[in-house]
Write a protein that holds these residues in place. Structure first.
Motif, PDB file in Angstrom:
ATOM      1  N   LYS A 166       0.838  -1.203   0.000  1.00  0.00           N
ATOM      2  CA  LYS A 166       0.000   0.000   0.000  1.00  0.00           C
ATOM      3  C   LYS A 166       0.870   1.249   0.000  1.00  0.00           C
ATOM      4  CE  LYS A 166      -3.786   2.366   2.313  1.00  0.00           C
ATOM      5  NZ  LYS A 166      -3.131   3.682   2.212  1.00  0.00           N
TER       6      LYS A 166
ATOM      7  N   ALA B 295      -2.245   7.196   0.402  1.00  0.00           N
ATOM      8  CA  ALA B 295      -3.392   7.741  -0.344  1.00  0.00           C
ATOM      9  C   ALA B 295      -3.824   6.828  -1.490  1.00  0.00           C
ATOM     10  CB  ALA B 295      -3.103   9.143  -0.867  1.00  0.00           C
ATOM     11  N   GLU B 296      -3.453   5.545  -1.435  1.00  0.00           N
ATOM     12  CA  GLU B 296      -3.946   4.585  -2.417  1.00  0.00           C
ATOM     13  C   GLU B 296      -4.449   3.352  -1.684  1.00  0.00           C
ATOM     14  OE1 GLU B 296      -0.701   5.645  -5.928  1.00  0.00           O
ATOM     15  OE2 GLU B 296      -1.269   3.566  -5.512  1.00  0.00           O
ATOM     16  N   GLY B 297      -5.277   2.549  -2.368  1.00  0.00           N
ATOM     17  CA  GLY B 297      -5.723   1.299  -1.778  1.00  0.00           C
ATOM     18  C   GLY B 297      -4.648   0.235  -1.870  1.00  0.00           C
ATOM     19  N   PRO B 298      -4.713  -0.784  -1.032  1.00  0.00           N
ATOM     20  CA  PRO B 298      -3.746  -1.890  -1.110  1.00  0.00           C
ATOM     21  C   PRO B 298      -3.856  -2.615  -2.440  1.00  0.00           C
ATOM     22  CG  PRO B 298      -4.987  -1.964   0.949  1.00  0.00           C
ATOM     23  CD  PRO B 298      -5.667  -0.972   0.078  1.00  0.00           C
TER      24      PRO B 298
ATOM     25  N   PHE C 152       1.128  -5.319   4.046  1.00  0.00           N
ATOM     26  CA  PHE C 152       0.193  -6.014   4.927  1.00  0.00           C
ATOM     27  C   PHE C 152       0.211  -7.502   4.619  1.00  0.00           C
ATOM     28  CE2 PHE C 152      -1.849  -2.517   6.963  1.00  0.00           C
ATOM     29  CZ  PHE C 152      -1.861  -1.477   6.058  1.00  0.00           C
TER      30      PHE C 152
ATOM     31  N   ARG D  50     -11.875  10.773  -2.817  1.00  0.00           N
ATOM     32  CA  ARG D  50     -10.541  10.496  -2.296  1.00  0.00           C
ATOM     33  C   ARG D  50     -10.341  11.147  -0.932  1.00  0.00           C
ATOM     34  NH1 ARG D  50      -6.607   8.859  -6.041  1.00  0.00           N
ATOM     35  NH2 ARG D  50      -5.311   8.628  -4.189  1.00  0.00           N
ATOM     36  N   TYR D  51     -10.879  12.353  -0.792  1.00  0.00           N
ATOM     37  CA  TYR D  51     -10.733  13.111   0.449  1.00  0.00           C
ATOM     38  C   TYR D  51     -12.076  13.735   0.817  1.00  0.00           C
ATOM     39  CZ  TYR D  51      -5.778  12.793  -0.739  1.00  0.00           C
ATOM     40  OH  TYR D  51      -4.536  12.333  -1.067  1.00  0.00           O
TER      41      TYR D  51
ATOM     42  N   GLN E 242      -8.429   1.878   7.929  1.00  0.00           N
ATOM     43  CA  GLN E 242      -7.017   1.674   8.185  1.00  0.00           C
ATOM     44  C   GLN E 242      -6.510   2.779   9.086  1.00  0.00           C
ATOM     45  OE1 GLN E 242      -4.314   2.556   5.038  1.00  0.00           O
ATOM     46  NE2 GLN E 242      -2.547   1.991   6.271  1.00  0.00           N
TER      47      GLN E 242
ATOM     48  N   MET F 197      -8.689   6.421   7.227  1.00  0.00           N
ATOM     49  CA  MET F 197      -8.709   6.028   5.821  1.00  0.00           C
ATOM     50  C   MET F 197      -9.690   4.881   5.688  1.00  0.00           C
ATOM     51  SD  MET F 197      -7.588   5.981   2.632  1.00  0.00           S
ATOM     52  CE  MET F 197      -5.901   6.483   2.271  1.00  0.00           C
TER      53      MET F 197
ATOM     54  N   LEU G 118     -11.425   1.986   3.306  1.00  0.00           N
ATOM     55  CA  LEU G 118     -11.120   1.190   2.118  1.00  0.00           C
ATOM     56  C   LEU G 118     -12.265   0.232   1.833  1.00  0.00           C
ATOM     57  CD1 LEU G 118      -7.465   0.432   3.125  1.00  0.00           C
ATOM     58  CD2 LEU G 118      -8.116   1.726   1.105  1.00  0.00           C
TER      59      LEU G 118
ATOM     60  N   GLY H 254     -10.464  -0.538  -3.470  1.00  0.00           N
ATOM     61  CA  GLY H 254     -10.563   0.790  -4.042  1.00  0.00           C
ATOM     62  C   GLY H 254      -9.378   1.637  -3.619  1.00  0.00           C
ATOM     63  N   GLN H 255      -9.369   2.876  -4.091  1.00  0.00           N
ATOM     64  CA  GLN H 255      -8.208   3.744  -3.840  1.00  0.00           C
ATOM     65  C   GLN H 255      -8.246   4.363  -2.452  1.00  0.00           C
ATOM     66  OE1 GLN H 255     -10.956   4.537  -5.375  1.00  0.00           O
ATOM     67  NE2 GLN H 255     -11.186   6.740  -5.706  1.00  0.00           N
ATOM     68  N   GLY H 256      -9.350   4.185  -1.750  1.00  0.00           N
ATOM     69  CA  GLY H 256      -9.421   4.697  -0.385  1.00  0.00           C
ATOM     70  C   GLY H 256     -10.046   6.078  -0.307  1.00  0.00           C
TER      71      GLY H 256
END
Lengths: 111, 110
Positions: free
Chosen positions: A38, A41-44, A89, B9-10, B37, B88, B90, B102-104
């Motif tokens: 990960k 600011a991105e998903g795993p 992870f 995203r935010y 997370q 965060m 997810l 997804g990108q979170g």
């Protein structure tokens, strides 16, 4: 009580050297293990996996080793590159159940 | 190419607001999940769904609810946002032993 543990919150390695990330589990029912990577600011994203019937799985620079008797698995990255810097992870699962994730290890690969 | 898309995203929300986090997957997966997370705690399961209109509590469901009206969409709802829900978030969908994230959404509650 954590069923999947990653006891090193962080790890720093020099570029070109080997990175070894460790994971321990307590539930002997787990029969499939995965590593996710990960970036901030991105998903795993899925990296590599191993079934409990194997003790090693290799994909390019990434190798996962499983020691069932010790309930331990490790991810080896050789050679390490700066782009490998991320949180890793470990996850474990058994049939019909949800994934259980470890707390993660932050890997920093220094140029 | 498999895809799980989270709508934001935010997000910054005020304490007490109702917050909706949306997730859509295009893989026709039956199983969908919401995690949060937090540093040192890894990915903790909030809720999951194994079919349309079906939902199950995960490990930390308190303060959250979910909705799955269509197979491809799984929504997480914070009924009254609190500062300890800053995290965060997810979304994931799963087929057999593969989970796709997804990108979170980075949610800040002020």
């Amino acid at each position: 009580d954590q069923q999947v543990k990653q006891n090193s919150p962080s790890l720093s390695v020099q570029e070109g050297r080997i990175s070894i990330l460790n994971c321990d589990y307590t539930n002997s029912m787990f029969d499939y293990f995965l590593w996710y990577k990960k970036y901030p600011a991105e998903g795993p994203t899925f990296l590599i996996s191993i079934s409990s019937i194997k003790d090693k799985n290799e994909d390019g620079r990434f190798t996962v080793f499983l020691n069932k008797s010790a309930k331990h698995l490790s991810l080896h990255i050789v050679p390490s590159q700066p782009g490998d810097s991320a949180v890793y992870f470990c996850a474990a699962v058994y049939y019909g159940q949800n994934f259980v994730f470890g707390p993660g290890t932050r890997l920093s690969v220094l140029p | 190419d498999v895809k799980v898309t989270q709508s934001s995203r935010y997000l910054v929300k005020r304490t007490g607001e109702k917050v909706f986090l949306e997730c859509v997957q295009d893989m026709d997966h039956e199983n969908m999940f919401w995690y949060r997370q937090d540093p040192g705690l890894g990915l903790r399961l909030i809720y999951f769904s194994y079919d349309v209109k079906m939902k199950e509590k995960g490990d930390i469901p308190e303060g959250y609810s979910v909705s799955r009206e269509k197979k491809e969409r799984f929504s997480l709802i914070l009924e009254s946002a609190s500062t300890n829900q800053t995290s965060m978030y997810l979304c994931a969908s799963r087929e057999n032993t593969e989970a796709f994230f997804g990108q979170g959404t980075r949610l800040t509650v002020v």
